[in-house]
Design an enzyme around this catalytic site. Sequence first.
Site, PDB file in Angstrom:
ATOM      1  N   LYS A  25      91.147  43.065  30.868  1.00 21.15           N
ATOM      2  CA  LYS A  25      89.809  42.946  31.459  1.00 21.15           C
ATOM      3  C   LYS A  25      89.485  44.265  32.150  1.00 21.15           C
ATOM      4  O   LYS A  25      90.044  44.597  33.193  1.00 21.15           O
ATOM      5  CB  LYS A  25      89.740  41.801  32.480  1.00 21.15           C
ATOM      6  N   GLY A  83      93.806  48.797  41.290  1.00 20.66           N
ATOM      7  CA  GLY A  83      92.537  48.677  41.998  1.00 20.66           C
ATOM      8  C   GLY A  83      92.774  48.650  43.494  1.00 20.66           C
ATOM      9  O   GLY A  83      93.756  49.219  43.987  1.00 20.66           O
ATOM     10  N   SER A  84      91.903  47.962  44.203  1.00 23.47           N
ATOM     11  CA  SER A  84      91.988  47.985  45.661  1.00 23.47           C
ATOM     12  C   SER A  84      93.155  47.125  46.158  1.00 23.47           C
ATOM     13  O   SER A  84      93.560  46.160  45.498  1.00 23.47           O
ATOM     14  CB  SER A  84      90.679  47.473  46.267  1.00 23.47           C
ATOM     15  N   THR A  85      93.646  47.463  47.326  1.00 24.89           N
ATOM     16  CA  THR A  85      94.769  46.723  47.900  1.00 24.89           C
ATOM     17  C   THR A  85      94.363  45.269  48.143  1.00 24.89           C
ATOM     18  O   THR A  85      95.140  44.341  47.896  1.00 24.89           O
ATOM     19  CB  THR A  85      95.233  47.414  49.199  1.00 24.89           C
ATOM     20  N   GLU A  86      93.131  45.061  48.590  1.00 17.27           N
ATOM     21  CA  GLU A  86      92.662  43.699  48.883  1.00 17.27           C
ATOM     22  C   GLU A  86      92.715  42.826  47.644  1.00 17.27           C
ATOM     23  O   GLU A  86      93.261  41.723  47.644  1.00 17.27           O
ATOM     24  CB  GLU A  86      91.210  43.751  49.415  1.00 17.27           C
ATOM     25  N   GLU A 113      91.079  54.159  53.121  1.00 15.65           N
ATOM     26  CA  GLU A 113      90.825  54.809  51.830  1.00 15.65           C
ATOM     27  C   GLU A 113      89.314  54.827  51.603  1.00 15.65           C
ATOM     28  O   GLU A 113      88.680  53.776  51.541  1.00 15.65           O
ATOM     29  CB  GLU A 113      91.509  54.022  50.709  1.00 15.65           C
ATOM     30  N   GLY A 115      94.349  43.433  44.927  1.00 14.03           N
ATOM     31  CA  GLY A 115      95.747  43.357  44.496  1.00 14.03           C
ATOM     32  C   GLY A 115      96.481  42.207  45.181  1.00 14.03           C
ATOM     33  O   GLY A 115      97.252  41.472  44.549  1.00 14.03           O
ATOM     34  N   CYS A 151      93.112  56.903  43.502  1.00 16.99           N
ATOM     35  CA  CYS A 151      94.128  56.330  44.393  1.00 16.99           C
ATOM     36  C   CYS A 151      94.999  57.457  44.931  1.00 16.99           C
ATOM     37  O   CYS A 151      95.513  57.388  46.018  1.00 16.99           O
ATOM     38  CB  CYS A 151      94.961  55.307  43.642  1.00 16.99           C
ATOM     39  N   GLU A 157      99.193  48.611  41.286  1.00 16.64           N
ATOM     40  CA  GLU A 157      99.021  50.005  41.737  1.00 16.64           C
ATOM     41  C   GLU A 157      97.728  50.009  42.527  1.00 16.64           C
ATOM     42  O   GLU A 157      96.657  49.717  41.985  1.00 16.64           O
ATOM     43  CB  GLU A 157      98.988  50.941  40.533  1.00 16.64           C
TER      44      GLU A 157
HETATM   45  P1  NDP Z   1      88.608  46.088  42.803  1.00 18.66           P
HETATM   46  O1  NDP Z   1      90.015  46.225  43.154  1.00 18.66           O
HETATM   47  O2  NDP Z   1      87.899  44.912  43.330  1.00 18.66           O
HETATM   48  O3  NDP Z   1      88.438  46.077  41.198  1.00 18.66           O
HETATM   49  C1  NDP Z   1      89.418  46.499  40.286  1.00 18.66           C
HETATM   50  C2  NDP Z   1      89.453  45.541  39.114  1.00 18.66           C
HETATM   51  O4  NDP Z   1      89.743  44.231  39.573  1.00 18.66           O
HETATM   52  C3  NDP Z   1      88.123  45.424  38.365  1.00 18.66           C
HETATM   53  O5  NDP Z   1      88.382  45.207  36.994  1.00 18.66           O
HETATM   54  C4  NDP Z   1      87.527  44.190  38.993  1.00 18.66           C
HETATM   55  O6  NDP Z   1      86.549  43.580  38.198  1.00 18.66           O
HETATM   56  C5  NDP Z   1      88.743  43.314  39.148  1.00 18.66           C
HETATM   57  N1  NDP Z   1      88.608  42.269  40.155  1.00 18.66           N
HETATM   58  C6  NDP Z   1      87.815  42.259  41.249  1.00 18.66           C
HETATM   59  N2  NDP Z   1      87.992  41.111  41.946  1.00 18.66           N
HETATM   60  C7  NDP Z   1      88.913  40.384  41.271  1.00 18.66           C
HETATM   61  C8  NDP Z   1      89.524  39.115  41.493  1.00 18.66           C
HETATM   62  N3  NDP Z   1      89.224  38.374  42.543  1.00 18.66           N
HETATM   63  N4  NDP Z   1      90.438  38.681  40.609  1.00 18.66           N
HETATM   64  C9  NDP Z   1      90.769  39.437  39.536  1.00 18.66           C
HETATM   65  N5  NDP Z   1      90.220  40.626  39.271  1.00 18.66           N
HETATM   66  C10 NDP Z   1      89.318  41.117  40.126  1.00 18.66           C
HETATM   67  O7  NDP Z   1      87.875  47.400  43.194  1.00 18.66           O
HETATM   68  P2  NDP Z   1      86.299  47.633  43.368  1.00 18.66           P
HETATM   69  O8  NDP Z   1      85.747  47.974  42.056  1.00 18.66           O
HETATM   70  O9  NDP Z   1      85.631  46.507  44.068  1.00 18.66           O
HETATM   71  O10 NDP Z   1      86.344  48.880  44.338  1.00 18.66           O
HETATM   72  C11 NDP Z   1      86.506  48.653  45.721  1.00 18.66           C
HETATM   73  C12 NDP Z   1      87.450  49.644  46.326  1.00 18.66           C
HETATM   74  O11 NDP Z   1      88.736  49.533  45.712  1.00 18.66           O
HETATM   75  C13 NDP Z   1      87.096  51.086  46.124  1.00 18.66           C
HETATM   76  O12 NDP Z   1      86.148  51.524  47.023  1.00 18.66           O
HETATM   77  C14 NDP Z   1      88.425  51.731  46.314  1.00 18.66           C
HETATM   78  O13 NDP Z   1      88.686  51.904  47.678  1.00 18.66           O
HETATM   79  C15 NDP Z   1      89.389  50.750  45.734  1.00 18.66           C
HETATM   80  N6  NDP Z   1      89.815  51.078  44.356  1.00 18.66           N
HETATM   81  C16 NDP Z   1      91.040  51.623  44.194  1.00 18.66           C
HETATM   82  C17 NDP Z   1      91.478  51.975  42.950  1.00 18.66           C
HETATM   83  C18 NDP Z   1      92.811  52.596  42.741  1.00 18.66           C
HETATM   84  O14 NDP Z   1      93.082  53.194  41.702  1.00 18.66           O
HETATM   85  N7  NDP Z   1      93.708  52.493  43.691  1.00 18.66           N
HETATM   86  C19 NDP Z   1      90.645  51.814  41.747  1.00 18.66           C
HETATM   87  C20 NDP Z   1      89.361  51.191  42.017  1.00 18.66           C
HETATM   88  C21 NDP Z   1      88.996  50.847  43.289  1.00 18.66           C
HETATM   89  P3  NDP Z   1      84.996  43.964  38.435  1.00 18.66           P
HETATM   90  O15 NDP Z   1      84.880  45.380  38.067  1.00 18.66           O
HETATM   91  O16 NDP Z   1      84.297  43.065  37.522  1.00 18.66           O
HETATM   92  O17 NDP Z   1      84.706  43.701  39.885  1.00 18.66           O
END
Ligand code: NDP
Length: 484
Positions: free
Chosen positions: A177, A230-233, A387, A235, A286, A252
């Site tokens: 996804k 993606g984000s720690t939250e 971050e 994750g 990240c 990660e």
């Molecule tokens: P998220 O962590 O929310 O999104 C990353 C992925 O997770 C996307 O594919 C997203 O889908 C999906 N996702 C979101 N919510 C859920 C859930 N409840 N269950 C399963 N999958 C989910 O990052 P955001 O795009 O909201 O960005 C927010 C912040 O996260 C950024 O400002 C940054 O600080 C951090 N971030 C960190 C990254 C890293 O590499 N460490 C990469 C991206 C973001 P969808 O796109 O449809 O929401």
Amino acid sequence: MAELPRHSLYIGGKWVEPAGGEHTQVLDPATNRPIAEVASGSKEDIRAAVEAARQAFENPEWRGMDPSKRGRLLYALGQAIRDSFEDVARIESQNVGKPLREAKGDVAYVYKLFEYYAGLADKIQGDTIPVPGNRLDYTVREPVGVTGHIAPWNYPLTLACRGIAPALAAGNTVVLKPASLTPLSALRLAELTAKVGFPPGVVNVVTGPGSTAGQALADHPDVDSMTFTGSTETGKQIMTLAARHVTPVALELGGKNPQIVFPDAKLDRALKGVLFGAFQNAGQMCWAGSRVYVHESIREDFLRKLADAAGKMKLGPGLKEETQMGPVVSRSQEETVLGYIEAGTKEGATILAGGKRADAADLKDGNFVQPTIFGDVDAGMRIAREEIFGPVLCAFDFTDVDEAVAAANATPYGLMAGVWTQSLQTAHRVAARLEAGMVNINEYPITFPQTPFSGFKESALGHEQGIDAVLHYTRVKNVTVNLD
Ligand code: NDP
């Protein structure tokens, strides 16, 4: 107006319409104009994709495939990405907003990932273990089964493939996804897997919201392993969902990475590394080196040069040749970043460069934020602790090594750290003391498919890349044979 390209879901080797029939628009962050429509996949579509992946996993065509042939398929996929290099890089550049040069680097990384893991497909082996008596004891490393992958929007294809390539090399099947903002390169990947001959259902791509499709994938009882970047939250949420089914996870997550510049460093190189580490991909990394610690003896000169260089960076759409920094990925990300800049100013930090939205006539429709450097930053400020995920660098000074190391480590994150010095002793001693899964010395940021992408503390769980990543996608079976 020309009709927008319209994409379906890739499930079981076929392009299918989403169960709910809905599509959403994908925007170009440099203009906020739509560039494509993608299917809005739901829980039902995830269910269908996991079912297709399970069937493909059980099918002897994949399950029984000679591992060397599996390796050749991965290699062919790498080659297909090489052959579509320009095209895929343009997709990624326009969709994320990153300069084409950077997008080309990302795509090159992707084919190298497939080529590296292609070579490992027939080298996944077990052990024979000495045990008492007349017995033979051995282990087998089997694929785990259906692997789920949720990718972010900053390096959409690279970070998706970082999990997919080793998962496939080990003989698993995949449901991916991608992030809603940047799904286009993953859809191209799906096309290429079909073209090079992966059996139907081995790779499935379901676009759709994280809150529904993503959640359904992480919460699916028939998914055997979950990989998330993606984000720690988010994750933490994925981990909670996966825990309901005792599904292993690889996470990660975020970073607030320090770079330490010692006075004996090659300062011109350090300057470039700090600039690139903070503003590449508009700082949406990240591994962004978003905190720089500069020795007090060189601080003034170094920061002045850094601020000058940041101020001269050419902002523009990724696809424009001279662009050095593109827009941030969305209007909402722009608001988040500007919110942090405002918070930093209110808390008393000094803006040394940037600090605003870029509002030149040709940029005003896009999400452009100037490369921003803060001085006079206190470690307690939000900009120093959180971050930001945008082009914002916090600069600090230090007087001795202990102070620099303590400050660098004072964060809940622990992904990457940079050290700039010509002293071998300083470099290795500091590397040993840094609480970071990756330490880069005299360049930043750098990683390779064959080296672990590792994070400590809240930055990661497990590590990706390298040989260990293939092993992560296997399970160990022990067989004891009584020979009497
Ligand atoms: P998220 O962590 O929310 O999104 C990353 C992925 O997770 C996307 O594919 C997203 O889908 C999906 N996702 C979101 N919510 C859920 C859930 N409840 N269950 C399963 N999958 C989910 O990052 P955001 O795009 O909201 O960005 C927010 C912040 O996260 C950024 O400002 C940054 O600080 C951090 N971030 C960190 C990254 C890293 O590499 N460490 C990469 C991206 C973001 P969808 O796109 O449809 O929401």
